[in-house]
Design a protein around this motif. Structure first.
Motif, short mmCIF file in Angstrom:
data_model
loop_
_atom_site.label_atom_id
_atom_site.label_comp_id
_atom_site.label_asym_id
_atom_site.label_seq_id
_atom_site.Cartn_x
_atom_site.Cartn_y
_atom_site.Cartn_z
N PHE A 3 -32.01 -70.88 -6.64
CA PHE A 3 -32.17 -72.32 -6.18
C PHE A 3 -33.39 -72.33 -5.33
N ARG A 4 -33.83 -73.71 -5.21
CA ARG A 4 -34.87 -73.99 -4.25
C ARG A 4 -34.52 -74.16 -2.88
N LEU A 5 -35.41 -73.70 -1.94
CA LEU A 5 -35.19 -73.81 -0.63
C LEU A 5 -36.70 -74.18 0.02
N GLY A 6 -36.79 -75.28 0.72
CA GLY A 6 -38.16 -75.53 1.05
C GLY A 6 -39.02 -75.39 -0.19
N ASP A 7 -40.23 -74.83 -0.06
CA ASP A 7 -41.15 -74.62 -1.27
C ASP A 7 -41.11 -73.47 -2.02
N LYS A 8 -39.83 -72.65 -1.75
CA LYS A 8 -39.85 -71.45 -2.35
C LYS A 8 -38.46 -71.49 -3.26
N GLN A 9 -38.47 -70.66 -4.14
CA GLN A 9 -37.28 -70.41 -5.24
C GLN A 9 -36.58 -69.01 -4.54
N VAL A 10 -35.32 -69.08 -4.26
CA VAL A 10 -34.37 -68.15 -3.97
C VAL A 10 -33.67 -67.53 -4.92
N ARG A 34 -25.46 -49.85 3.78
CA ARG A 34 -24.60 -49.17 4.45
C ARG A 34 -23.11 -49.44 3.58
N ASN A 35 -22.72 -50.73 3.05
CA ASN A 35 -21.60 -51.02 2.40
C ASN A 35 -21.61 -50.43 1.17
N LEU A 36 -20.12 -50.45 0.30
CA LEU A 36 -20.16 -49.98 -0.80
C LEU A 36 -21.08 -50.84 -1.99
N PHE A 37 -20.98 -52.12 -1.83
CA PHE A 37 -21.95 -52.94 -2.58
C PHE A 37 -22.64 -54.00 -1.40
N GLN A 38 -23.72 -54.48 -1.97
CA GLN A 38 -24.62 -55.30 -1.12
C GLN A 38 -24.74 -56.68 -1.71
N SER A 39 -25.17 -57.79 -0.70
CA SER A 39 -25.50 -59.06 -1.26
C SER A 39 -26.73 -59.37 -0.49
N GLY A 40 -27.78 -59.84 -1.28
CA GLY A 40 -29.12 -60.23 -0.64
C GLY A 40 -29.72 -61.32 -1.59
N CYS A 41 -31.12 -61.43 -1.23
CA CYS A 41 -32.07 -62.31 -2.03
C CYS A 41 -33.47 -61.94 -2.14
N VAL A 42 -33.92 -62.49 -2.96
CA VAL A 42 -35.30 -62.21 -3.22
C VAL A 42 -36.08 -63.62 -3.27
N VAL A 43 -37.40 -63.74 -2.49
CA VAL A 43 -37.84 -65.14 -2.25
C VAL A 43 -39.08 -65.18 -3.43
N GLY A 44 -39.10 -65.91 -4.17
CA GLY A 44 -40.27 -66.08 -5.07
C GLY A 44 -40.62 -67.39 -5.60
N GLU A 45 -40.80 -67.47 -7.03
CA GLU A 45 -41.16 -68.58 -7.70
C GLU A 45 -40.44 -68.62 -8.95
N TRP A 46 -40.20 -69.79 -9.52
CA TRP A 46 -39.78 -69.95 -10.72
C TRP A 46 -39.70 -71.41 -11.13
N GLN A 101 -41.31 -61.43 -2.34
CA GLN A 101 -40.93 -60.66 -1.23
C GLN A 101 -39.81 -59.69 -1.95
N ALA A 102 -39.77 -58.58 -1.15
CA ALA A 102 -38.76 -57.58 -1.57
C ALA A 102 -37.25 -57.89 -1.34
N PHE A 103 -36.23 -57.41 -2.12
CA PHE A 103 -34.93 -57.87 -1.71
C PHE A 103 -34.69 -57.62 -0.36
N HIS A 104 -33.84 -58.41 0.18
CA HIS A 104 -33.31 -58.15 1.46
C HIS A 104 -31.94 -58.51 1.68
N GLU A 105 -31.07 -57.70 2.52
CA GLU A 105 -29.57 -58.13 2.66
C GLU A 105 -29.55 -59.41 3.33
N LEU A 106 -28.49 -60.24 3.18
CA LEU A 106 -28.20 -61.46 3.85
C LEU A 106 -27.65 -61.23 4.92
N ASP A 107 -26.62 -60.21 4.89
CA ASP A 107 -25.83 -60.11 6.07
C ASP A 107 -25.54 -58.64 6.16
N HIS A 108 -25.47 -58.22 7.47
CA HIS A 108 -25.72 -56.57 7.97
C HIS A 108 -24.41 -56.22 8.52
#
Length: 477
Positions: free
Chosen positions: A217-224, A240-252, A262-269
């Motif tokens: 989806f688009r967020l501001g002028d970026k694609q997430v 640290r959890n069994l599975f993760q959830s996160g995002c990569v900011v980019g363009e599409w 940007q690199a993948f980063h976790e949304l919640d820690h």
């Protein structure tokens, strides 16, 4: 299908009164009875926000997945509705797995994964396809069957998220190819005939053997690109959890490949956050909700007849540094009731009691980090949960300690730069959601205090702590 839906709804009505309320949330969406995991089909239709979710009504355990259903005028006060989907057709006989919802004219369309397997736990015996169900009233749904088959040689192919760009529908689907996660993009003119467009893949995006619950989806002028990878190895304080959830900011753009910026980063820690899904509100906000739990983690509420809940709805924004930030939607403030104000100021090597029984509470705290010298200082809930600043490690820690329930350990994030630290904390019967510095970091975890172990206190060890602001609101159920 009608008989299966009727049986599920009858079971819920008969058994809901027996659910033990000791840890049942006051202001989070949870199943009326039985099991809940991923949020599905988050959307706005006919004057309501709709939240569907993975649901097994017959036990507080994962089972053949149904789609539970609730609606709300404000994303906060939810009304449970009849079960929307039950596994009944050849394509989904073993589960109506996760998916999304879109509004096409006057029709609410659910696009979900039909799941079937022959009982043997090997990939060759698992089959997943994408299916469609439609509704004119947002309450009863007619299955229209399979709309997208599994690619050749693939078995894990699930969690479609659909959106519209101009006159064209697009869909992202999580896929496992040769033990590596990928996301495939499809396009359609009518939600029924889909053509492959491109793939998002590679370790430059993310590791992991399966990328579940994708969203683009688009967020501001970026694609997430948001997704939940399985199979990432722990790396220090990360993953640290069994599975993760996160995002990569980019363009599409349609017809072009996704480019990560940007690199993948976790949304919640925190300990408990998975499978977030986004939707757009009528006033244009991009909002997510996630599953406030974690696979293969103890869930003591199972003994009470239910399991799982969803996070508060969170509005996403892009910060000045290009990072995705999250804050609870403004509608949560409509739950505020009695206000509490404390003025502890500076205190040294002591506990400062604030409240005896914190069960449904929003807390605002501002620490003067520049003048706080204690090795550790923070806020505690009973004997089992603490949120504190570790001055030596320069980290903010969420610690839970319920050894009798096999739930102990901590999660943490770096202490941000600056003289002051702002914390916004939501305490429900069995969960904490912490938002740091207007959504720079979030930590969400389940907690299980006994009824007589909910005292809220400030504390500091080996030095002094300085509080600029400390207040709270009781929250309505």
């Amino acid at each position: 299908m009608d008989e299966l839906l009727a049986a599920a709804n009858h079971f819920i009505a008969e058994n809901q009164p027996d659910v033990d309320q000791r840890w049942y949330p006051r202001f989070h969406l949870a199943p009326p009875v039985g099991w809940m995991n991923d949020p599905n089909g988050l959307t706005w239709f006919n004057g309501y926000f709709h939240a569907f979710y993975q649901h097994y009504p017959y036990a507080a355990e994962w089972g053949p997945m149904h789609w539970g259903h609730a609606r709300s005028r404000d994303m906060i006060r939810w009304e449970h509705l009849p079960v929307a989907l039950a596994p009944s057709d050849p394509q989904d006989k073993d589960g109506c797995f996760s998916g999304s919802a879109v509004v096409a004219g006057e029709t609410l369309s659910l696009i979900y994964t039909g799941h079937k397997f022959d009982g043997r736990p090997v990939d060759e015996n698992l089959y997943q396809v994408q299916c469609l169900a439609t509704s004119q009233d947002g309450l009863t749904f007619r299955k229209e069957g399979q709309v997208l088959d599994t690619p050749a040689g693939v078995h894990h192919f699930r969690d479609p998220k659909v959106w519209r760009e101009g006159d064209v529908w697009y869909m992202v689907v999580g896929i496992k190819v040769n033990d590596a996660g990928e996301i495939h993009i499809y396009r359609s003119d009518d939600l029924r005939q889909w053509q492959y467009e491109s793939a998002i893949q590679g370790t430059d995006i993310c590791d992991g053997y399966m990328w579940e619950c994708p969203d683009l989806f688009r967020l501001g002028d970026k694609q997430v690109l948001m997704f939940s990878p399985q199979g990432i190895n722990t790396d220090g304080y990360h993953y640290r959890n069994l599975f993760q959830s996160g995002c990569v900011v980019g363009e599409w753009q349609p017809g072009t490949p996704f480019t990560a910026q940007q690199a993948f980063h976790e949304l919640d820690h925190g300990h408990d956050f998975y499978a977030p899904q986004s939707f757009t509100t009528p006033d244009g906000r991009r909002v997510i909700m996630g599953w406030l739990a974690m696979w293969e983690s103890p869930m003591p509420e199972k003994a009470d007849g239910w399991a799982g809940m969803l996070t508060l709805p969170r509005e996403l924004t892009i910060s000045a540094t290009g990072k995705v930030s999250q804050m609870p939607v403004k509608e949560i403030e409509t739950l505020r009731k009695e206000h509490h104000q404390w003025h502890p100021g500076e205190f040294c090597q002591q506990n400062v009691p604030l409240m005896e029984d914190a069960q449904a509470l929003e807390v605002l705290l501002e620490w003067d980090v520049s003048r706080s010298t204690a090795e550790r200082y923070g806020i505690s809930l009973g004997t089992g949960a603490r949120i504190f600043i570790d001055n030596q490690a320069r980290r903010i820690v969420l610690e839970r300690n319920y050894p009798a329930l096999n739930l102990s350990g901590d999660r943490s994030v770096p202490l941000p730069d600056g003289e002051c630290l702002s914390l916004r904390l939501f305490i429900d019967k069995s969960s904490l959601e912490l938002f740091i510095n207007v959504g720079e970091y979030t930590l969400s975890s389940r907690i299980y205090p006994e009824e007589n172990d909910r005292q809220l206190s400030l504390f500091c060890h080996h030095g002094r702590a300085v509080v600029n602001k400390c207040c709270a609101w009781q929250l309505a159920s």
